[in-house]
Design an enzyme around this catalytic site. Sequence first.
Site, PDB file in Angstrom:
ATOM      1  CB  ILE A  84      41.716  37.541  45.109  1.00  0.00           C
ATOM      2  CG1 ILE A  84      41.474  37.784  43.622  1.00  0.00           C
ATOM      3  CG2 ILE A  84      43.197  37.679  45.456  1.00  0.00           C
ATOM      4  CD1 ILE A  84      42.190  36.832  42.694  1.00  0.00           C
ATOM      5  CB  ILE A  85      41.104  37.902  49.866  1.00  0.00           C
ATOM      6  CG1 ILE A  85      40.056  38.963  49.493  1.00  0.00           C
ATOM      7  CG2 ILE A  85      42.500  38.304  49.348  1.00  0.00           C
ATOM      8  CD1 ILE A  85      40.308  40.335  50.090  1.00  0.00           C
ATOM      9  CD  GLU A  89      30.826  39.742  46.431  1.00  0.00           C
ATOM     10  OE1 GLU A  89      30.209  38.840  45.827  1.00  0.00           O
ATOM     11  OE2 GLU A  89      30.299  40.806  46.782  1.00  0.00           O
ATOM     12  CE  LYS A  92      27.084  38.132  47.636  1.00  0.00           C
ATOM     13  NZ  LYS A  92      26.816  39.305  46.772  1.00  0.00           N
ATOM     14  CG  HIS A 145      37.968  44.793  44.493  1.00  0.00           C
ATOM     15  ND1 HIS A 145      37.327  45.178  45.653  1.00  0.00           N
ATOM     16  CD2 HIS A 145      37.139  45.115  43.470  1.00  0.00           C
ATOM     17  CE1 HIS A 145      36.156  45.711  45.346  1.00  0.00           C
ATOM     18  NE2 HIS A 145      36.018  45.682  44.028  1.00  0.00           N
ATOM     19  CD  GLU A 176      35.571  49.023  46.110  1.00  0.00           C
ATOM     20  OE1 GLU A 176      35.087  48.273  46.980  1.00  0.00           O
ATOM     21  OE2 GLU A 176      35.031  49.217  45.003  1.00  0.00           O
ATOM     22  CG  LEU A 203      39.263  35.380  38.093  1.00  0.00           C
ATOM     23  CD1 LEU A 203      40.210  34.214  38.359  1.00  0.00           C
ATOM     24  CD2 LEU A 203      37.819  34.992  38.363  1.00  0.00           C
ATOM     25  CB  VAL A 204      38.443  39.189  34.986  1.00  0.00           C
ATOM     26  CG1 VAL A 204      37.874  37.790  35.090  1.00  0.00           C
ATOM     27  CG2 VAL A 204      37.627  40.161  35.847  1.00  0.00           C
TER      28      VAL A 204
END
Length: 258
Positions: A84-85, A89, A92, A145, A176, A203-204
Amino acid sequence: MKIGIIVVSFGTSYEKTRKLCIESIENRIKKKYKDFLVTRAFTSQMIINKLKKRDNYIVSNPKEALEAMKAKGVDNIYIQPLHIISGHEYEKLQEQSYRFAGENKNINIKIGKPLLSDDLDYYRVINALNFPKVKAEESIVFMGHGTDHVSDKSYQILENKFKEKGYENIFIATVEGEKTIDDIIPVLKDKGIKRISLMPFMLVAGDHAINDMASDKDSWKSKLLEEGFQVEVILKGLGEIKGIQDIYIDHLKDVMDI
């Protein structure tokens, strides 16, 4: 020149939402680029391990997907993240991919952008969601998230864009990130909100949506009910929405120089 595309998401252990929100996008990419090798990777090793142990269902991580492409002689690889952003992640994924490219000089790698990357993306997301104007006593509250990464601000930017478009009662809190459901509840009360539609901005509709958002105990839903709101839960991941899928596919197209 052999061309491959890796569609990368954080992943989910829930089969139904995986098919609706991840496979749906992969299938559209496979259809659009039918002459290319298209494969999947998850960035969450924990989810990869869980799927293997529980279901004997095998998903590669990004490094394994890159190695598989290399083994098949693919020398031009495009990676489209379904994040999403541009948070931890995504960074990484960039680090792993560029390290691999550095070790394999004959392989060219390009990475598309996540969902929310520039001003146009925010407006495209609003258009894709296509909400009718919310009534005065009603609100839509999204669960994002969230992260301790600077990109956490993306959620507030999107909320502000909604308000620019006249959606005064749409709010985005996170699990978070900096802004939580506890920050939004007083605002909802001040505005005289009575009814809330609760939706994941993910997303899910996976673990966070099912447990942290929608369960009957220790969830956003239970907290809002305790505060006296009427709550409708909509368990629908962003990946189900065609207009959201279009944004990811356009981000992939933006980096493809063929």
